[in-house]
Each structure stands twice: as structure tokens, then as C-alpha cells.
Design a protein around this motif. Structure first.
Motif, PDB file in Angstrom:
ATOM      1  N   ASN A 246       1.148  -1.261  -0.326  1.00 46.22           N
ATOM      2  CA  ASN A 246      -0.063  -0.339  -0.139  1.00 46.22           C
ATOM      3  C   ASN A 246       0.562   1.592  -0.131  1.00 46.22           C
ATOM      4  N   GLY A 247       0.222   2.395   0.218  1.00 43.42           N
ATOM      5  CA  GLY A 247       0.676   3.735   0.955  1.00 43.42           C
ATOM      6  C   GLY A 247       2.613   3.548   1.383  1.00 43.42           C
ATOM      7  N   GLN A 248       1.950   2.806   2.596  1.00 46.08           N
ATOM      8  CA  GLN A 248       2.683   2.801   2.581  1.00 46.08           C
ATOM      9  C   GLN A 248       4.886   1.656   2.478  1.00 46.08           C
ATOM     10  N   GLY A 249       4.880   1.303   1.743  1.00 52.24           N
ATOM     11  CA  GLY A 249       5.136   0.397   1.264  1.00 52.24           C
ATOM     12  C   GLY A 249       5.000  -1.053   1.186  1.00 52.24           C
ATOM     13  N   ILE A 250       5.492  -2.201   1.462  1.00 51.27           N
ATOM     14  CA  ILE A 250       4.889  -3.534   2.058  1.00 51.27           C
ATOM     15  C   ILE A 250       4.861  -3.564   2.877  1.00 51.27           C
ATOM     16  N   VAL A 251       3.867  -3.930   3.587  1.00 50.30           N
ATOM     17  CA  VAL A 251       3.228  -3.906   5.372  1.00 50.30           C
ATOM     18  C   VAL A 251       2.826  -5.460   5.215  1.00 50.30           C
TER      19      VAL A 251
ATOM     20  N   MET B 285      -9.274 -17.818  -0.994  1.00 52.01           N
ATOM     21  CA  MET B 285      -7.899 -18.202  -0.344  1.00 52.01           C
ATOM     22  C   MET B 285      -7.448 -18.902  -1.017  1.00 52.01           C
ATOM     23  N   ILE B 286      -6.565 -18.996  -1.891  1.00 50.93           N
ATOM     24  CA  ILE B 286      -6.322 -20.211  -3.110  1.00 50.93           C
ATOM     25  C   ILE B 286      -4.418 -20.298  -2.754  1.00 50.93           C
ATOM     26  N   ASP B 287      -4.666 -22.018  -2.010  1.00 46.53           N
ATOM     27  CA  ASP B 287      -3.158 -22.303  -2.192  1.00 46.53           C
ATOM     28  C   ASP B 287      -2.457 -22.898  -2.772  1.00 46.53           C
ATOM     29  N   MET B 288      -0.994 -22.340  -3.523  1.00 49.15           N
ATOM     30  CA  MET B 288      -0.051 -21.956  -3.974  1.00 49.15           C
ATOM     31  C   MET B 288       0.921 -22.896  -3.928  1.00 49.15           C
ATOM     32  N   GLY B 289       0.796 -23.936  -2.818  1.00 50.61           N
ATOM     33  CA  GLY B 289       1.975 -24.851  -2.693  1.00 50.61           C
ATOM     34  C   GLY B 289       2.563 -24.193  -1.644  1.00 50.61           C
ATOM     35  N   THR B 290       4.101 -24.969  -1.307  1.00 55.12           N
ATOM     36  CA  THR B 290       4.911 -24.551  -0.925  1.00 55.12           C
ATOM     37  C   THR B 290       6.345 -22.934  -1.244  1.00 55.12           C
ATOM     38  N   SER B 291       6.923 -23.424  -0.438  1.00 49.61           N
ATOM     39  CA  SER B 291       8.665 -22.553  -1.444  1.00 49.61           C
ATOM     40  C   SER B 291       9.483 -22.147   0.104  1.00 49.61           C
ATOM     41  N   MET B 292      10.468 -22.534  -0.514  1.00 48.18           N
ATOM     42  CA  MET B 292      11.502 -22.702   0.791  1.00 48.18           C
ATOM     43  C   MET B 292      12.029 -21.105   0.581  1.00 48.18           C
ATOM     44  N   ARG B 293      11.835 -20.041   0.385  1.00 54.46           N
ATOM     45  CA  ARG B 293      12.270 -18.997   0.356  1.00 54.46           C
ATOM     46  C   ARG B 293      10.857 -18.519   1.941  1.00 54.46           C
ATOM     47  N   GLY B 294      11.308 -17.834   2.537  1.00 52.14           N
ATOM     48  CA  GLY B 294      10.765 -16.929   3.613  1.00 52.14           C
ATOM     49  C   GLY B 294      10.175 -15.478   3.273  1.00 52.14           C
ATOM     50  N   GLY B 295       8.924 -15.547   4.011  1.00 52.11           N
ATOM     51  CA  GLY B 295       8.635 -13.829   4.182  1.00 52.11           C
ATOM     52  C   GLY B 295       9.719 -12.688   3.935  1.00 52.11           C
ATOM     53  N   THR B 296      10.744 -12.359   5.445  1.00 52.24           N
ATOM     54  CA  THR B 296      12.571 -11.638   5.490  1.00 52.24           C
ATOM     55  C   THR B 296      12.595 -11.658   3.894  1.00 52.24           C
ATOM     56  N   ALA B 297      13.091 -12.814   3.222  1.00 44.75           N
ATOM     57  CA  ALA B 297      13.760 -12.637   2.637  1.00 44.75           C
ATOM     58  C   ALA B 297      13.394 -12.035   0.792  1.00 44.75           C
ATOM     59  N   MET B 298      11.798 -11.835   0.796  1.00 40.76           N
ATOM     60  CA  MET B 298      10.935 -12.022  -0.139  1.00 40.76           C
ATOM     61  C   MET B 298      10.989  -9.811   0.370  1.00 40.76           C
ATOM     62  N   MET B 299      10.620  -9.799   1.660  1.00 43.90           N
ATOM     63  CA  MET B 299      10.899  -8.335   1.452  1.00 43.90           C
ATOM     64  C   MET B 299      11.968  -7.314   1.532  1.00 43.90           C
ATOM     65  N   ASN B 300      13.235  -8.238   1.426  1.00 41.39           N
ATOM     66  CA  ASN B 300      15.071  -7.599   1.421  1.00 41.39           C
ATOM     67  C   ASN B 300      14.859  -7.632   0.006  1.00 41.39           C
ATOM     68  N   ALA B 301      14.636  -8.877  -0.400  1.00 38.83           N
ATOM     69  CA  ALA B 301      14.357  -8.687  -2.055  1.00 38.83           C
ATOM     70  C   ALA B 301      13.449  -7.989  -2.771  1.00 38.83           C
ATOM     71  N   LEU B 302      11.999  -7.538  -2.274  1.00 39.14           N
ATOM     72  CA  LEU B 302      11.325  -6.595  -3.309  1.00 39.14           C
ATOM     73  C   LEU B 302      11.176  -5.058  -2.746  1.00 39.14           C
TER      74      LEU B 302
ATOM     75  N   THR C  67       0.008  -5.627  -8.169  1.00 42.32           N
ATOM     76  CA  THR C  67       1.433  -5.583  -8.992  1.00 42.32           C
ATOM     77  C   THR C  67       1.777  -6.056  -8.137  1.00 42.32           C
ATOM     78  N   PHE C  68       1.692  -5.664  -6.925  1.00 42.48           N
ATOM     79  CA  PHE C  68       3.049  -6.373  -5.385  1.00 42.48           C
ATOM     80  C   PHE C  68       2.426  -8.047  -5.618  1.00 42.48           C
ATOM     81  N   SER C  69       1.013  -8.788  -5.061  1.00 48.38           N
ATOM     82  CA  SER C  69       1.065 -10.173  -5.634  1.00 48.38           C
ATOM     83  C   SER C  69       1.430 -10.565  -6.643  1.00 48.38           C
ATOM     84  N   ASP C  70       2.038 -10.154  -7.282  1.00 45.25           N
ATOM     85  CA  ASP C  70       1.882 -11.133  -9.061  1.00 45.25           C
ATOM     86  C   ASP C  70       3.501 -11.055  -8.411  1.00 45.25           C
ATOM     87  N   CYS C  71       4.379 -10.385  -8.061  1.00 45.36           N
ATOM     88  CA  CYS C  71       5.699 -10.495  -7.883  1.00 45.36           C
ATOM     89  C   CYS C  71       6.088 -10.723  -7.277  1.00 45.36           C
ATOM     90  N   ALA C  72       5.011 -10.827  -5.642  1.00 43.83           N
ATOM     91  CA  ALA C  72       5.516 -11.650  -4.797  1.00 43.83           C
ATOM     92  C   ALA C  72       5.319 -13.168  -5.457  1.00 43.83           C
TER      93      ALA C  72
END
Length: 271
Positions: A82-87, A104-121, A139-144
Motif C-alpha cells: 500500500n502507500g506505506q510500502g510492503i506491510v 484463499m487459494i493454495d499456491m503450494g510451498t516455497s523454501m523462501r521466507g517472508g523476510t527474504a522476500m521483503m529484502n528482495a522486493l 502488482t505486488f502479489s503478482d511479483c511476490a
């Protein structure tokens, strides 16, 4: 005297006892305090990735569908833009302001965590760069989602972005549905495909630990891309013959047996 008495008491301590006492007090090894042992890092583990979708309650956009709000859950932690960035928050709290039921759509699993995603995006989704139509929560959900699983969000959930791609064409709709909307100049240079390409480069240069990026399993219902993926056939176990080959071998064996039977019958005068 008292001074000489104290001196005698100190003399009774041997050098070894004094060193032991200093070690117990944490001053061993030449007077340097030993560093405390750090706990071992937690081993990598798969995280459950969920795409959360809520209709915004606006009339359908002709030819494009309904406008939706979206966010990503990593286990039970929500990430939205949102306007504050990634929340980040506990649970899908950003969907509580909408009256529609959250999908709620189950998209499977990932070995990457949320903190790593925030640092990358974070560099792409900085505070103050949000634009309702051109660079928004979807837009963010698509990239994340692509960062976590290598999958893009289904185009049917990106109606707002399609309007934003050609604002002049949709001016009457924008003035009706989004009164007061103004373009954010900080989003003028935004192109989702460019960010997706950079994320793909990050995935190749820094693969996830151990298991990598498991794709979401095939399932009935909507998934990213719109089509479920077929499941590969299970390999045959040791000593087990694949069904088509096994059937062919049985048919061949029966043919040989029949041939031998008729040959023996002819010799016995039975034909």
C-alpha cells in the motif's frame, strides 16, 4: 596488623587456584572474556504460500471483470503493498475492510521466507510509490508470488492493472468508479514485466536452500495461470513391470502356449 594478615591470606592462594577463579568469573585466557555460544540457525523449511483475493465491491469493468484486492500469506503472516510500502501483519487483516468473502487459494510451498522476500522486493515497492491503477496490491502479489513459487497471478485478478495500462482509453470508467484518482508520478516508470525478469535473475543467481522452489500441486479450481498442471506418473518400483509392458509380455506368453498346444494336438491327431 590487619594489613599483614590480609597479605598472608592472599599468599595462600596458589597461582593455579587464582587462574581457576578468574576463569569462573569469565576472565580466563589472558584476561579476555570468552564469547557466548550462538544458537545454531534453524534449518530451512517449506512455507505454505496462499494467495488471498477479495472483491472490492465495485461494479464490473466491461470486458475486464471485477476489481479485487489481493495479498500473500506465508504460513499465517500476511504481506501486502500500500502507500506505506510492503506491510506485514498476522493473518489476512487487509481484507477485513471488504464485505465480500475472501478467497484463499493454495499456491503450494516455497523454501523462501517472508523476510527474504521483503529484502528482495523492497527496492521495487518502496513507500510512496503506490498507484491505484498502475502499481497496486495486485502488482505486488503478482511479483511476490513469482518470487516464492515461480508462478504468475492469474490475469483475471488484474482488472485494475489493465485499466492502468491504457488510462486514456478508460477515462469515462475511471471518472465514474474512481473519483478523485490522480496518477502517482513515482509510478510512471513502472513495468511489472521488468521486475519479474529481475526476480527471475535473482532466483537463478541465489537458489533457495535444499529443496528449491516446489511448484504448487495440481488442484481443481483456480490457480495461477488458470490451468492445473498434470501430475507426473509414479516410477515403477524395483521388480515391478510397467503395466503396458507387462500386458504385452503376458499376451506373448499366451500366444506361445497356444502355439505349442495346437502343435501337440496336431501330432496326436486331434485337429
Amino acid at each position: 596488623s590487619v594489613g599483614s594478615s590480609n597479605s598472608c591470606l592472599l599468599c595462600r592462594f596458589s597461582l593455579g587456584a587464582m587462574q581457576g577463579l578468574l576463569a569462573q568469573l569469565g576472565f580466563g585466557g589472558g584476561g579476555q572474556q570468552s564469547a557466548p555460544q550462538q544458537p545454531a540457525p534453524a534449518p530451512p523449511r517449506p512455507r505454505r504460500i496462499t494467495l488471498c483475493i477479495s472483491e472490492m465491491g465495485l461494479p464490473p469493468i466491461p470486458g475486464l471483470g471485477r476489481a479485487v484486492h489481493s495479498s500473500i500469506l506465508v504460513d499465517d503472516i500476511e504481506y501486502e503493498f500500500n502507500g506505506q510500502g510492503i506491510v506485514r501483519c498476522q493473518g489476512p487483516q487487509s481484507h477485513q475492510k471488504f464485505t465480500s468473502k475472501t478467497e484463499m487459494i493454495d499456491m503450494g510451498t516455497s523454501m523462501r521466507g517472508g523476510t527474504a522476500m521483503m529484502n528482495a522486493l523492497a527496492q521495487f515497492f518502496a513507500p510512496g510509490t503506490y498507484d491505484l491503477l498502475r502499481k497496486n496490491c495486485n502488482t505486488f502479489s503478482d511479483c511476490a508470488l513469482f518470487y516464492f513459487t515461480g508462478q504468475r497471478m492469474s490475469a483475471k485478478y488484474r482488472a485494475l492493472e489493465k485499466v492502468g495500462e491504457s488510462l486514456d482509453k478508460w477515462t469515462p470508467i475511471i471518472s465514474t468508479l474512481f473519483k478523485g484518482y490522480k496518477k502517482n508520478p513515482n509510478a510512471d516508470m513502472w513495468k511489472t514485466v521488468d521486475v519479474v525478469n529481475q526476480i527471475e535473475g535473482q532466483r537463478q543467481d541465489a537458489p533457495a536452500p535444499q529443496a528449491g522452489y516446489p511448484a504448487a500441486p495440481a488442484r481443481a479450481g483456480p490457480i495461477a495461470g488458470g490451468y492445473p498442471q498434470p501430475q507426473p506418473a509414479a516410477p515403477a518400483r524395483a521388480g515391478q513391470i510397467a503395466q503396458p509392458r507387462k500386458a504385452a509380455l503376458l499376451a506373448d506368453e499366451k500366444a506361445k502356449q497356444s502355439k505349442g498346444f495346437y502343435k501337440a494336438a496336431a501330432g496326436a491327431g486331434m485337429r
